[in-house]
Design a protein around this motif. Structure first.
Motif, PDB file in Angstrom:
ATOM      1  N   TYR A   1       0.562  -6.294   4.903  1.00  0.00           N
ATOM      2  CA  TYR A   1      -0.139  -6.707   3.696  1.00  0.00           C
ATOM      3  C   TYR A   1      -0.581  -8.167   3.853  1.00  0.00           C
ATOM      4  O   TYR A   1       0.262  -9.048   4.043  1.00  0.00           O
ATOM      5  CB  TYR A   1       0.800  -6.530   2.508  1.00  0.00           C
ATOM      6  CG  TYR A   1       0.370  -7.228   1.234  1.00  0.00           C
ATOM      7  CD1 TYR A   1      -0.847  -6.943   0.634  1.00  0.00           C
ATOM      8  CD2 TYR A   1       1.209  -8.161   0.627  1.00  0.00           C
ATOM      9  CE1 TYR A   1      -1.227  -7.571  -0.544  1.00  0.00           C
ATOM     10  CE2 TYR A   1       0.841  -8.781  -0.552  1.00  0.00           C
ATOM     11  CZ  TYR A   1      -0.378  -8.501  -1.128  1.00  0.00           C
ATOM     12  OH  TYR A   1      -0.758  -9.125  -2.279  1.00  0.00           O
TER      13      TYR A   1
ATOM     14  N   LEU B   1       1.940   1.484  -1.395  1.00  0.00           N
ATOM     15  CA  LEU B   1       3.186   2.203  -1.134  1.00  0.00           C
ATOM     16  C   LEU B   1       3.022   3.136   0.055  1.00  0.00           C
ATOM     17  O   LEU B   1       2.100   3.952   0.106  1.00  0.00           O
ATOM     18  CB  LEU B   1       3.597   3.002  -2.379  1.00  0.00           C
ATOM     19  CG  LEU B   1       4.960   3.700  -2.306  1.00  0.00           C
ATOM     20  CD1 LEU B   1       6.072   2.661  -2.205  1.00  0.00           C
ATOM     21  CD2 LEU B   1       5.172   4.581  -3.543  1.00  0.00           C
ATOM     22  N   GLY B   2       3.912   2.992   1.024  1.00  0.00           N
ATOM     23  CA  GLY B   2       3.902   3.871   2.181  1.00  0.00           C
ATOM     24  C   GLY B   2       2.959   3.451   3.288  1.00  0.00           C
ATOM     25  O   GLY B   2       2.942   4.073   4.358  1.00  0.00           O
ATOM     26  N   ALA B   3       2.160   2.415   3.064  1.00  0.00           N
ATOM     27  CA  ALA B   3       1.223   1.969   4.098  1.00  0.00           C
ATOM     28  C   ALA B   3       1.992   1.347   5.251  1.00  0.00           C
ATOM     29  O   ALA B   3       2.998   0.662   5.048  1.00  0.00           O
ATOM     30  CB  ALA B   3       0.230   0.966   3.514  1.00  0.00           C
ATOM     31  N   ASN B   4       1.503   1.581   6.472  1.00  0.00           N
ATOM     32  CA  ASN B   4       2.224   1.069   7.642  1.00  0.00           C
ATOM     33  C   ASN B   4       1.543  -0.150   8.263  1.00  0.00           C
ATOM     34  O   ASN B   4       1.790  -0.491   9.406  1.00  0.00           O
ATOM     35  CB  ASN B   4       2.377   2.166   8.699  1.00  0.00           C
ATOM     36  CG  ASN B   4       1.029   2.661   9.213  1.00  0.00           C
ATOM     37  OD1 ASN B   4      -0.018   2.233   8.738  1.00  0.00           O
ATOM     38  ND2 ASN B   4       1.064   3.567  10.188  1.00  0.00           N
TER      39      ASN B   4
END
Length: 291
Positions: free
Chosen positions: A156, A150-153
């Protein structure tokens, strides 16, 4: 058909298509230039065409040999043998049949896995190693998240898991690999215009068959064995160059302890596909390193 090797090679002057039988399989490679041998290996989801922007530059000083590894492009797609240690043996036998005692070798993405394995397992036949944006599989891969954080920029890497599945991907994607290819380039490139529609069609043409999907996924399905093999590898005593765009940090973490003669180069404002986005910078880093 404009996407065949016979047509593509006409777009890269002074290079030729070649085929060779090695280690129980058949490899396709393109060759051009004069001087010390420089073996280059592409990654997923590309073919030898990944290097077409840098090949003419590097061929001014080196004999450039871009090899489509087992399962890629016009190379054979056998049922097994996709462990990087075995694929490195493919390349080793190729170099010996071409008459080379020692070679410089580099790779991008999966091709970097094979190049590293070559340098490790055939160090006496390796002059220098070049790693483009990707390290060899190691136990750290088991810590990759199964879900996006969550919130990673960052992107994936879901395809690493998807490609582990046997049989289903080729059923879903036969004739439709352009969907995956379009998504990967859209999300892993900073400069979108560096990869045009023609390039994408070249890769879709190469990966659209069930055999091509099965074989390329086998590169990923061999990761557990590649990781086990990595645990046995000793520190390299040859010069190593790491060139990273978006993969610079992970390349830095992996390679720092791999050799005592490491050079690291970061390409700013660049995604994963450094050969497409920054060919001139990448070629200069390679040339300077080899000199």
């Amino acid at each position: 058909m404009k996407y065949t090797d016979e047509e593509l090679i006409k777009l890269v002057p002074n290079f030729t298509n070649n085929y060779i039988e090695v280690n129980g399989t058949r490899l396709h490679y393109v060759k051009g230039g004069q001087g010390e041998p420089l073996i280059l290996i592409p990654g997923y989801p590309e073919t030898w065409w990944a290097y077409h922007k840098v090949m003419p530059i590097l061929a001014e000083k080196y004999c450039v040999i871009v090899v489509e590894m087992r399962g890629m492009g016009s190379s054979a797609k056998p049922a097994d043998g996709y462990e990087k240690k075995n694929m490195a043996k493919d390349i080793f036998e190729l170099t010996k049949l071409l008459g080379y005692e020692k070679v410089n070798i580099g790779g991008h993405d999966i091709g970097a896995h094979v190049a590293f394995s070559f340098a490790t397992n055939f160090q006496e036949s390796t002059s220098k190693l070049i790693m483009l944006d990707t390290p060899h599989p190691d136990p750290g891969m088991y810590h990759l998240p199964m879900l996006p954080i969550l919130g990673a920029n960052h992107v994936y890497p879901w395809w690493l898991s998807f490609n582990q599945v046997k049989e289903l991907p080729e059923q879903l994607l036969e004739g439709r690999m352009n969907i995956i290819i379009e998504w990967l380039f859209k999300n892993l490139l900073v400069e979108q215009n560096s990869m045009n529609d023609f390039d994408k069609e070249v890769y879709a043409f190469a990966y659209n068959s069930k055999d091509a999907i099965r074989a390329s996924n086998a590169w990923y399905q061999s990761f557990p064995q590649d990781i086990e093999d990595s645990k046995t590898y000793e520190k390299l005593n040859i010069p190593v160059l790491g060139i990273g765009g978006s993969g610079y940090e992970i390349l830095q973490m992996s390679l720092t302890n791999a050799t005592s003669a490491l050079q690291l180069k970061k390409i700013e404002d660049c995604g994963h596909f450094v050969l497409a986005e920054k060919p001139n910078e990448t070629a200069k880093f390679i040339s300077d390193f080899l000199e």
